[in-house]
Structures are given as structure tokens and as C-alpha cells.
Design an enzyme around this catalytic site. Structure first.
Site, PDB file in Angstrom:
ATOM      1  N   VAL A 152       2.369  -8.924   0.157  1.00  0.00           N
ATOM      2  CA  VAL A 152       3.184  -7.744  -0.196  1.00  0.00           C
ATOM      3  C   VAL A 152       3.402  -7.729  -1.704  1.00  0.00           C
ATOM      4  O   VAL A 152       3.821  -8.729  -2.299  1.00  0.00           O
ATOM      5  CB  VAL A 152       4.571  -7.776   0.488  1.00  0.00           C
ATOM      6  CG1 VAL A 152       5.352  -6.499   0.166  1.00  0.00           C
ATOM      7  CG2 VAL A 152       4.448  -7.955   1.995  1.00  0.00           C
ATOM      8  N   LYS A 188       2.873  -3.725   4.945  1.00  0.00           N
ATOM      9  CA  LYS A 188       3.736  -4.435   3.988  1.00  0.00           C
ATOM     10  C   LYS A 188       5.205  -4.193   4.338  1.00  0.00           C
ATOM     11  O   LYS A 188       6.024  -5.120   4.313  1.00  0.00           O
ATOM     12  CB  LYS A 188       3.437  -3.968   2.564  1.00  0.00           C
ATOM     13  CG  LYS A 188       2.058  -4.420   2.071  1.00  0.00           C
ATOM     14  CD  LYS A 188       1.659  -3.685   0.814  1.00  0.00           C
ATOM     15  CE  LYS A 188       0.337  -4.190   0.267  1.00  0.00           C
ATOM     16  NZ  LYS A 188      -0.219  -3.313  -0.777  1.00  0.00           N
ATOM     17  N   GLU A 229       2.761 -14.972   0.174  1.00  0.00           N
ATOM     18  CA  GLU A 229       3.429 -14.244  -0.915  1.00  0.00           C
ATOM     19  C   GLU A 229       2.615 -13.026  -1.366  1.00  0.00           C
ATOM     20  O   GLU A 229       3.173 -11.952  -1.620  1.00  0.00           O
ATOM     21  CB  GLU A 229       3.670 -15.190  -2.100  1.00  0.00           C
ATOM     22  CG  GLU A 229       4.366 -14.587  -3.292  1.00  0.00           C
ATOM     23  CD  GLU A 229       5.752 -14.035  -2.949  1.00  0.00           C
ATOM     24  OE1 GLU A 229       6.664 -14.825  -2.701  1.00  0.00           O
ATOM     25  OE2 GLU A 229       5.903 -12.795  -2.939  1.00  0.00           O
TER      26      GLU A 229
HETATM   27  N1  HSE Z   1      -5.167  -2.311  -1.432  1.00  0.00           N
HETATM   28  C1  HSE Z   1      -3.906  -2.838  -1.786  1.00  0.00           C
HETATM   29  C2  HSE Z   1      -3.232  -1.943  -2.774  1.00  0.00           C
HETATM   30  C3  HSE Z   1      -4.068  -4.217  -2.367  1.00  0.00           C
HETATM   31  O1  HSE Z   1      -3.896  -1.069  -3.345  1.00  0.00           O
HETATM   32  O2  HSE Z   1      -2.022  -2.070  -2.985  1.00  0.00           O
HETATM   33  C4  HSE Z   1      -2.759  -4.907  -2.638  1.00  0.00           C
HETATM   34  O3  HSE Z   1      -2.111  -5.233  -1.448  1.00  0.00           O
END
Ligand code: HSE
Ligand code: NDP
Length: 418
Positions: free
Chosen positions: A133, A206, A130
Site C-alpha cells: 500500500v 489497498k 509494507e
Molecule cells: N500500479 C500501482 C499504482 C503500483 O499505480 O499505484 C503501486 O501499488
């Protein structure tokens, strides 16, 4: 059932606090159990550096993965090390050892989605992801639910907390790119290698997970066109603001017909009053469109310790609830053959700013644009040229920009989303 944690960084320490230190309400899920002995807890944590300050967890640190893999009392492993190869090998080994796995690692899930899902099924265990993403936004579970009734045909959103934090600070406070990235890293939003955030790999991973789920076939990270935000400058923020727009970093995929999938990850300009423009800081927004429900939007913290740990622990509780059941949840369908067709369906007006470092640059920019745009507005100011074009297909504009880069290296461009 005991739990093991792989990695005690930003999210690992957050998960430890929720489960073992009972920050929040974890324990209340077990108040009906007769003895506290049965309350699940993290009993081992894999780390590579035992000299690190690990607070209250010091008693349970191990450095040898076998201590977890060969420990039959451990039924759930939470993989939060990040990176690719070692985490992938560990997840595989855990599933093969009959241990349920929860992870937030989008790099591993997007690359090995079908294989890991099949391995979990073969070994009668559950793989949950979960937090991979949207950080704290419960998008994976929600998408599965919506797909019980809907055919999902479009996914779009602001899917990276770090870049949204940077763009928001640049817009609201005129902050510099590098300083704001360093701040995002110190808070714990950014990936260990923040190139993944600012160059678009994190978003495309993602988007590939959500698209694979929604369109029921594998969409890989490398199938997704991606362009990062490192070329943006303060002058772009100012100019686009004066034109009535806000720069956002968007991931977008569309299923056209049964099998044609279009994907893109790129900076986009939204009208200042739009919902997307008003998603700021580390917050994310994810929109999914189904043929029955229409468009749904989900908003929340997309990065950060507590929000992400919340999603991870939700997965742990899900597993604890279904342990012992005869029928584990049916795996997702991921075998539809999809045609991955790049950015072919996207089009729009474009904003472009180029630095005019020598006498020829202006002509070079305008001639390049002439090949794709018959009508355009051009402003020249302070050794910069700013252009807004008529509507152009994304494929054509991207190809033109790539060629332009050979002669005029310093420019930023973004499609205007209408
Ligand atoms: N590095 C990612 C971001 C972490 O800044 O969204 C969360 O997936
Ligand atoms: P961190 O870098 O803060 O933590 C990772 C931890 O794992 C570190 O303590 C690191 O040790 C340890 N580690 C790395 N490799 C190994 C190894 N080979 N053996 C033992 N320990 C190891 O990362 P995060 O907590 O931020 O992220 C963890 C995962 O969660 C990643 O997959 C990330 O993409 C994902 N995620 C992160 C979010 C966030 O907001 N941060 C949000 C959503 C998902 P060392 O310090 O020595 O490197």
C-alpha cells in the site's frame, strides 16, 4: 541468512540493486559484522524467462521454485511477481517451509490476509507487506503504531500512482488518457494488467488492507464499491477546472460505531486549493483519523521502482533485525465481525457530463436526474450536457447512473467532496 527473489521486473530489479549492488546504504547496516561472508544477499531469483536481459543477476536465476523452497540457506523470500494464484501458492509454500516472506502484492494480501498471517504465526516466521500500500510511504508500519493508542475510524487517500499520473497529466498538459496510461506502463507504475489501476481494483485492494488492519476485521476487495476513471474526457477536465475543482481518484472508508464499515473507490472533485488537489503525478496521499491523534496525512511516491524497492528492503532489514528473537511480533487482530454497508454513508453534490448522441438523450438525462435531484445547474454545449446537482446520497446517485447507462451510454460523473 540468504535471500531469494521471486520476479525480476520493475520492483524486483530495484530490490536487487539495493541489496546486492549496494545502491543506497544497505551494506552500512552490517558494517559491524566481522566478515562480509555474513552480509545477507540475494542468492537466487525465480524467473520464467531466462532469455530476458537480467543484467548483473544472470548468475543466480532459477526457473524451478523447488530450488528456492528446498534451499535451507534461504531464510527470506521476497515475492514480487504480481498476479494472484502462483504468488499466493509460493507465499504459502515459503511460510510452510519456515521462510520469512516480504511482498508488495496487494492482490494476494487483501484476498488472503487472515490466512497468510495465521500461517506465518504457525510456522514461527514473519510476513511483511509494507510496499503493498502506498509504494514508498511507510503506511503499514505507521498504522500499526498509531493503533497502539488510537481507535482508527477513517481512512482516505489517493492510493494509485498510475491513475494520479494520468489525471495530473490530463489536467496540467491536456494529455490524452490512452497515451498517458501507456507512459505510466512504460515507466513501471502500472500493474501488469492496467485494468486493475484504471477500474479501481488496485485502490480497493489497498483500501481493503488498510481497513482490515484499522477496523480489526476482514474487509475484502469485493466489499468495496468501486468505479474507475475510464469514462473521463478532456471536456470534464476543462469544465471541472472552470468550476474550481480538480478530479482525483479517491479511496475512502469509514468505521461508524463499532462494526459498520462504509467503503468507496471513485473519481471525486476536490476544490482546486485543497491538499488532495495538489498531490500530483505518481505521488499518493493517505489520511488516517484516530480518536486521540485526529487526522494524520502521509505523502510520498506511491509507485515506481526505487520508492517501492525502498519499502521492500525496509521490511527485509526489519526481519534481519529480529531474527533469533524469542517473541515474534504479535499478529494483527482481524476477527472482528464487521457489517460491510457499501456507500451508505457518503453523499454530496454531483457533477455529470453526458454525450448527446441523439435527440432523446437530453430528455433522458434530465428525467433520470429529476428522480434524485430537485435542484440542479444545467449547461448544454457542443453535444454535451453538463449538470451540477444539489446534495444527493451516493447510493441513490449510483443507482440512477447505472439505470441511465442503459439508454445514454456515454457519460462521466463524480461526487463533489466538501
Ligand atoms: N500500479 C500501482 C499504482 C503500483 O499505480 O499505484 C503501486 O501499488
Ligand atoms: P513486473 O511485471 O515489472 O515484474 C514481475 C516479474 O515477475 C516479471 O519479471 C515477470 O516475468 C515475473 N513473473 C511473473 N510471473 C512469474 C512466474 N509465474 N514465474 C516466474 N516469474 C514470474 O511487476 P512489478 O515489479 O511492477 O510489480 C511486482 C509486484 O509489486 C506486484 O505485486 C505489484 O502490484 C507490486 N507493486 C508494484 C509497484 C510499482 O510501482 N510497479 C508499486 C507497489 C507494489 P515476465 O516479464 O516474464 O512476465
Amino acid at each position: 541468512m540468504n535471500i531469494a527473489l521471486l520476479g525480476f521486473g520493475t520492483i524486483g530489479s530495484g530490490v536487487y540493486e539495493l541489496i546486492n549492488l549496494n545502491k543506497g546504504k544497505f551494506e552500512s547496516n552490517f558494517t559491524d559484522l566481522a566478515t562480509q561472508k555474513s552480509r545477507p544477499a540475494i542468492t537466487k531469483i525465480l524467473e520464467r524467462d531466462i532469455t530476458k536481459d537480467l543484467g548483473d543477476s544472470v548468475g543466480v536465476i532459477v526457473t524451478d521454485p523447488k530450488e528456492i523452497l528446498e534451499d535451507d540457506s534461504i531464510g527470506i523470500v521476497i515475492a514480487l511477481m504480481g498476479g494472484m494464484d502462483f504468488e499466493y501458492e509460493m507465499i504459502k509454500a515459503c511460510l510452510k517451509a519456515g521462510k520469512h516472506v516480504v511482498t508488495a502484492n496487494k492482490a494476494v494480501i487483501s484476498e488472503y490476509f487472515a490466512e497468510l498471517q495465521a500461517l506465518a504465526k504457525e510456522n514461527g516466521v514473519v510476513l511483511r507487506y509494507e510496499a503493498s500500500v502506498g509504494g514508498g510511504i511507510p503506511i503499514i508500519g505507521t498504522l500499526k503504531e498509531e493503533m497502539r493508542i488510537n481507535r482508527v475510524t477513517e481512512i482516505k487517500g489517493i492510493l494509485n500512482g498510475t491513475t494520479n499520473f494520468i489525471l495530473s497529466k490530463m489536467t496540467e498538459e491536456m494529455a490524452g488518457f490512452e497515451d498517458t496510461l501507456a507512459l505510466a506502463q512504460s515507466i513501471g507504475f502500472a500493474e501488469a494488467d492496467p485494468t486493475a489501476d484504471v477500474e479501481g481494483y488496485d485502490v480497493s485492494r489497498k483500501l481493503s488492507i488498510l481497513s482490515s488492519m484499522a477496523y480489526e476485521g476482514i474487509v475484502r476487495d469485493e466489499d468495496v464499491y468501486k468505479r474507475g476513471i475510464t469514462d473521463i474526457g478532456a471536456m470534464d477536465i476543462e469544465m471541472t477546472k472552470s468550476l474550481g475543482y480538480v478530479v482525483k481518484f479517491l479511496g475512502h472508508s469509514i468505521l461508524d460505531g463499532k462494526r459498520d464499515v462504509y467503503t468507496t473507490v471513485e473519481p471525486v472533485l476536490f476544490k482546486a486549493a485543497s491538499i488532495m488537489s495538489n498531490v500530483n503525478s505518481e505521488f499518493n496521499i493517505i489520511s488516517i483519523t484516530g480518536d486521540i491523534i485526529g487526522e494524520l496525512q502521509f505523502y510520498g511516491k506511491g509507485a515506481g521502482k526505487d520508492a517501492t524497492a525502498n519499502a521492500v528492503v525496509g521490511d527485509v532489514l526489519y526481519i534481519l533485525n529480529i531474527v533469533g528473537e524469542q517473541n515474534l511480533p504479535r499478529p494483527l487482530r482481524l476477527n472482528r465481525k464487521l457489517n460491510k454497508l457499501g456507500t451508505g454513508i457518503f453523499k454530496g453534490k454531483y457533477y455529470l457530463r453526458a454525450n448527446l448522441n441523439d435527440k432523446e438523450s437530453l430528455d433522458q438525462v434530465l428525467s433520470a436526474l429529476e428522480t434524485v435531484a430537485s435542484r440542479k445547474t444545467v449547461i448544454v454545449n457542443d453535444n454535451h450536457v453538463y449538470v451540477v446537482t444539489s446534495v444527493i446520497a451516493a447510493n441513490e446517485f449510483n443507482a440512477m447512473a447505472e439505470k441511465l447507462r442503459e439508454t445514454v451510454p456515454e457519460f462521466f460523473y463524480a461526487r463533489i467532496y466538501e
